[in-house]
Write a protein that holds these residues in place. Structure first.
Motif, short mmCIF file in Angstrom:
data_model
loop_
_atom_site.label_atom_id
_atom_site.label_comp_id
_atom_site.label_asym_id
_atom_site.label_seq_id
_atom_site.Cartn_x
_atom_site.Cartn_y
_atom_site.Cartn_z
N GLU A 58 -5.07 -2.36 12.14
CA GLU A 58 -4.92 -2.31 10.68
C GLU A 58 -3.56 -2.87 10.26
O GLU A 58 -3.43 -3.53 9.22
N HIS B 287 -3.24 -4.06 6.32
CA HIS B 287 -3.93 -3.07 5.48
C HIS B 287 -2.99 -1.89 5.27
O HIS B 287 -3.17 -0.81 5.81
N TYR C 244 -4.15 1.60 4.05
CA TYR C 244 -4.76 2.42 5.11
C TYR C 244 -3.68 3.08 5.96
O TYR C 244 -3.75 4.27 6.26
#
Length: 229
Positions: free
Chosen positions: A104, A109, A112
């Protein structure tokens, strides 16, 4: 850290004395806990399964039991990491070192990663448990390390940590400096991975690390004592 003011006792107190091998047995944990008590280490760093066993070995000491979560890959769901964290705490863990979802991070991201960090930190702090966030810097670009540290500065886990020791590289002075410069006094930094002698340990402390994860605690202390005479 001003390493000129260290004593053997204060140096030992920054060590997370480590044994995270897959083949670890009760004999290994007995030795690990005995050594940690003898030197006055901050913590024994172990996988989650032997937490209860090590807690019993350390019950008459100030040495913490630290559980590694989603170790060493970080590639489990947030829900799984939370359950693993809760179980480790219920079993007696005093500190949690969890591995971020590195994939991630590589995909940037950041929402997240912030959610993951916030929710695991909240679980730890609800129970008065220290939370350390392992970045695994060997897989990250410098700007990715900086971005994760900025998230940590906002979320405020207790520590951000360089490495698992199981990746393609361990701690570096450059990365410790970058992490510390980014978080300032809001979060502490733990250096781990490849720290096997006093010279390396000293460099990490002087760069801003306040905990050292190592399986070479006794060797480092011996070298420190010889240097200081």
């Amino acid at each position: 850290m001003d390493t000129t003011k260290l004593t053997a006792k204060t140096l030992a107190s920054v060590f997370d004395h480590t044994f995270l091998k897959a083949y670890a047995t009760h004999e290994d944990f007995d030795k690990l806990c005995r050594e940690a008590k003898e030197i006055g280490a901050a913590m024994v760093a172990i996988n989650a399964s032997p937490v209860t066993y090590c807690k019993e070995q350390l019950k008459d000491s100030d040495v913490h039991v630290g559980a590694a979560i989603a170790f060493p890959l970080g590639q489990t769901t947030l829900e799984t990491k939370i359950l693993e964290t809760q179980k480790a705490i219920a079993d007696g863990a005093d500190e949690i070192d969890y591995v971020i979802n590195i994939g991630e991070a590589k995909m940037h991201h950041w929402d997240y990663l912030e959610r993951e960090m916030r929710e695991i930190t909240q679980v730890c702090h609800k129970h008065g448990i220290l939370c350390k966030v392992i970045f695994e810097n060997c897989y990250l670009e410098k700007e990715e390390i900086r971005k994760l540290a900025e998230i940590a500065k906002k979320v405020k886990p207790d520590y951000i940590k360089t490495s698992t020791g199981f990746g393609t590289g361990g701690a570096s002075v450059e990365d410790v400096k970058l992490m510390k410069e980014t978080v300032g006094d809001a979060v502490k930094v733990k250096a781990a991975g490849g720290i096997r002698d006093w010279a390396t340990c000293k460099a990490m402390l002087e760069a801003g690390a306040e905990r050292i994860g190592t399986s070479s605690s006794l060797k480092i202390l011996d070298e420190f004592k010889k240097e200081r005479g």
